[in-house]
Design an enzyme around this catalytic site. Structure first.
Site, PDB file in Angstrom:
ATOM      1  N   TYR A   1       5.916  15.689  -0.899  1.00 32.80           N
ATOM      2  CA  TYR A   1       5.635  14.615  -1.319  1.00 32.80           C
ATOM      3  C   TYR A   1       6.536  13.297  -1.401  1.00 32.80           C
ATOM      4  O   TYR A   1       5.934  12.097  -1.072  1.00 32.80           O
ATOM      5  CB  TYR A   1       5.413  15.045  -3.009  1.00 32.80           C
ATOM      6  CG  TYR A   1       5.091  13.738  -3.947  1.00 32.80           C
ATOM      7  CD1 TYR A   1       3.697  13.354  -4.050  1.00 32.80           C
ATOM      8  CD2 TYR A   1       6.044  13.316  -4.817  1.00 32.80           C
ATOM      9  CE1 TYR A   1       3.472  12.158  -4.827  1.00 32.80           C
ATOM     10  CE2 TYR A   1       5.803  12.458  -5.705  1.00 32.80           C
ATOM     11  CZ  TYR A   1       4.509  11.866  -5.696  1.00 32.80           C
ATOM     12  OH  TYR A   1       4.141  10.857  -6.389  1.00 32.80           O
TER      13      TYR A   1
ATOM     14  N   LYS B   1       5.784   9.572   0.441  1.00 30.22           N
ATOM     15  CA  LYS B   1       5.826   8.279  -0.357  1.00 30.22           C
ATOM     16  C   LYS B   1       6.711   7.292   0.352  1.00 30.22           C
ATOM     17  O   LYS B   1       6.477   6.075   0.214  1.00 30.22           O
ATOM     18  CB  LYS B   1       6.297   8.509  -1.742  1.00 30.22           C
ATOM     19  CG  LYS B   1       5.150   9.253  -2.740  1.00 30.22           C
ATOM     20  CD  LYS B   1       3.922   8.148  -3.044  1.00 30.22           C
ATOM     21  CE  LYS B   1       2.751   9.038  -3.759  1.00 30.22           C
ATOM     22  NZ  LYS B   1       1.833   8.124  -3.817  1.00 30.22           N
TER      23      LYS B   1
HETATM   24  N1  LIG Z   1       2.562  10.794 -12.771  1.00 29.17           N
HETATM   25  C1  LIG Z   1       3.778  10.615 -12.582  1.00 29.17           C
HETATM   26  O1  LIG Z   1       4.657  10.927 -13.277  1.00 29.17           O
HETATM   27  C2  LIG Z   1       4.001   9.820 -11.280  1.00 29.17           C
HETATM   28  C3  LIG Z   1       5.248   9.514 -10.799  1.00 29.17           C
HETATM   29  C4  LIG Z   1       5.627   9.052  -9.455  1.00 29.17           C
HETATM   30  C5  LIG Z   1       4.463   8.482  -8.826  1.00 29.17           C
HETATM   31  N2  LIG Z   1       3.319   8.838  -9.061  1.00 29.17           N
HETATM   32  C6  LIG Z   1       2.158   8.272  -8.378  1.00 29.17           C
HETATM   33  O2  LIG Z   1       1.438   7.603  -9.031  1.00 29.17           O
HETATM   34  C7  LIG Z   1       0.040   7.732  -8.624  1.00 29.17           C
HETATM   35  C8  LIG Z   1      -0.909   8.143  -9.905  1.00 29.17           C
HETATM   36  O3  LIG Z   1      -0.470   9.288 -10.486  1.00 29.17           O
HETATM   37  P1  LIG Z   1      -1.319   9.934 -11.516  1.00 29.17           P
HETATM   38  O4  LIG Z   1      -0.225  10.686 -12.194  1.00 29.17           O
HETATM   39  O5  LIG Z   1      -1.895   8.938 -12.136  1.00 29.17           O
HETATM   40  O6  LIG Z   1      -2.251  10.754 -10.612  1.00 29.17           O
HETATM   41  P2  LIG Z   1      -3.646  11.473 -10.891  1.00 29.17           P
HETATM   42  O7  LIG Z   1      -4.134  11.412 -12.371  1.00 29.17           O
HETATM   43  O8  LIG Z   1      -3.575  12.910 -10.511  1.00 29.17           O
HETATM   44  O9  LIG Z   1      -4.674  10.729 -10.105  1.00 29.17           O
HETATM   45  C9  LIG Z   1      -4.507  10.744  -8.775  1.00 29.17           C
HETATM   46  C10 LIG Z   1      -5.908   9.874  -8.136  1.00 29.17           C
HETATM   47  O10 LIG Z   1      -5.895  10.259  -6.871  1.00 29.17           O
HETATM   48  C11 LIG Z   1      -7.273  11.048  -6.510  1.00 29.17           C
HETATM   49  N3  LIG Z   1      -7.237  11.780  -5.420  1.00 29.17           N
HETATM   50  C12 LIG Z   1      -6.693  13.129  -5.481  1.00 29.17           C
HETATM   51  N4  LIG Z   1      -6.874  13.773  -4.213  1.00 29.17           N
HETATM   52  C13 LIG Z   1      -7.503  12.680  -3.525  1.00 29.17           C
HETATM   53  C14 LIG Z   1      -8.125  12.751  -2.079  1.00 29.17           C
HETATM   54  N5  LIG Z   1      -8.114  13.897  -1.421  1.00 29.17           N
HETATM   55  N6  LIG Z   1      -8.585  11.453  -1.644  1.00 29.17           N
HETATM   56  C15 LIG Z   1      -8.747  10.421  -2.477  1.00 29.17           C
HETATM   57  N7  LIG Z   1      -8.389  10.415  -3.629  1.00 29.17           N
HETATM   58  C16 LIG Z   1      -7.669  11.445  -4.366  1.00 29.17           C
HETATM   59  C17 LIG Z   1      -7.679  11.603  -7.728  1.00 29.17           C
HETATM   60  O11 LIG Z   1      -9.186  11.473  -7.891  1.00 29.17           O
HETATM   61  P3  LIG Z   1      -9.896  12.691  -7.971  1.00 29.17           P
HETATM   62  O12 LIG Z   1      -9.161  13.753  -9.042  1.00 29.17           O
HETATM   63  O13 LIG Z   1     -11.172  12.015  -8.636  1.00 29.17           O
HETATM   64  O14 LIG Z   1      -9.992  13.293  -6.825  1.00 29.17           O
HETATM   65  C18 LIG Z   1      -7.036  10.550  -8.782  1.00 29.17           C
HETATM   66  O15 LIG Z   1      -7.932   9.224  -9.166  1.00 29.17           O
HETATM   67  C19 LIG Z   1       0.034   8.854  -7.503  1.00 29.17           C
HETATM   68  O16 LIG Z   1      -0.053   8.046  -6.162  1.00 29.17           O
HETATM   69  C20 LIG Z   1       1.222   9.557  -7.651  1.00 29.17           C
HETATM   70  O17 LIG Z   1       1.755  10.144  -6.616  1.00 29.17           O
HETATM   71  C21 LIG Z   1       2.972   9.620 -10.254  1.00 29.17           C
END
Ligand SMILES: NC(=O)c1ccc[n+]([C@@H]2O[C@H](COP(=O)([O-])OP(=O)(O)OC[C@H]3O[C@@H](n4cnc5c(N)ncnc54)[C@H](OP(=O)(O)O)[C@@H]3O)[C@@H](O)[C@H]2O)c1
Length: 247
Positions: free
Chosen positions: A144, A148
């Site tokens: 992952y 990124k």
């Molecule tokens: N949460 C954290 O602590 C954290 C920390 C650092 C970075 N991030 C980054 O921030 C972003 C958002 O995080 P989050 O926690 O809000 O994530 P999340 O709730 O898991 O949402 C991820 C999004 O990606 C979509 N997705 C998943 N698989 C996909 C695919 N194959 N094709 C297209 N879309 C896809 C999901 O849609 P569906 O479920 O509808 O497919 C959802 O809309 C991500 O890039 C994550 O890596 C998160």
């Protein structure tokens, strides 16, 4: 923020930070198209937020990625990318299939989706890519983290390439953010609790970030950061910048 007359595409807007950003965009009066990879989540988004145009886009599916730009109704003021997957796997257990799937969604899918969307972006527009807070090295998140880093490297080059079109490209780098998934696919309750406790312990502000704090940062980069391009904005409670207080 008044976003009337703005057309915005959110890739990965069905839940989590993307959904919070969709809600803030709608509140500001923007026209919003948002994607998820599954019918179920996109239907749910449409029901809960009827003013959004929901679209299914699985970034791992090259055919869907190629066809997608043709479905976007408007020329766009901004594209904001949250879509990604993360799996927690120790390095010795990572399979080639997992590696390829992570890169296919988080890097290749985003790369070619943006390539096909570029003609739809207005001069003066912006792209925001979600990376992750720099300088953290969480065991089991090797693949992952590599995706990124690749996305961030791509973003800075894209920023340079799009300067002549007056399109800004910036990265949003969250720390530990309290989303329904914590950004990780398929966590059990105990894994979720463990990851959550780690996040609170290592973050200098001693808490997780809220989704609305990310949404406001995303809109800042998309619309207000008019003299910034190629930067990575850490929204991480000080994780990448200051020492945690000694308890
Ligand atoms: N949460 C954290 O602590 C954290 C920390 C650092 C970075 N991030 C980054 O921030 C972003 C958002 O995080 P989050 O926690 O809000 O994530 P999340 O709730 O898991 O949402 C991820 C999004 O990606 C979509 N997705 C998943 N698989 C996909 C695919 N194959 N094709 C297209 N879309 C896809 C999901 O849609 P569906 O479920 O509808 O497919 C959802 O809309 C991500 O890039 C994550 O890596 C998160």
């Amino acid at each position: 923020m008044n976003l009337k007359d703005k057309a915005v595409l959110v890739l990965g807007g069905t839940h989590g930070m993307g959904r919070a950003t969709v809600d803030l965009l709608i509140e500001g009066g923007a026209r919003v198209t948002a994607t998820g990879s599954r019918d179920k989540t996109v239907d749910c988004l449409r029901q809960e937020q009827p003013r959004v145009t929901g679209a299914v886009l699985d970034l791992a599916d090259d055919g869907q990625v190629e066809a997608f730009a043709g479905q976007v109704p408007d020329t766009l003021d901004a594209v904001i990318v949250f879509a990604a997957i993360a799996e927690l796997t120790p390095l010795e257990a990572v399979s080639r299939a997992e590696f390829d799937r992570s890169f296919a969604i988080n890097v290749r899918g985003v790369f070619f989706a943006l390539q096909s969307l570029l003609p739809r972006l207005k001069a003066g527009g912006a792209i925001v890519l979600t990376t992750m807070t720099p300088s953290t090295a969480t065991p089991t998140m090797g693949v992952y983290s590599a995706t990124k880093a690749a996305l961030g490297a791509y973003g800075t080059v894209l920023a340079a390439e799009l300067l002549p079109r007056n399109i800004r490209v910036n990265m949003l780098a969250p720390g530990f953010i309290d989303t329904p998934t914590l950004g990780v696919a398929g966590l059990s309750e105990s894994q979720r609790a463990e990851l959550h406790a780690i996040g609170d312990a290592v973050t200098p502000m001693r808490r997780h970030g809220r989704m609305d704090e990310i949404a406001r940062a995303a809109l800042f980069l998309a619309f207000d950061a008019t003299f910034s391009t190629g930067i990575e904005l850490a929204v991480d409670g000080g994780l990448s910048t200051v020492d945690a207080p000694v308890d």
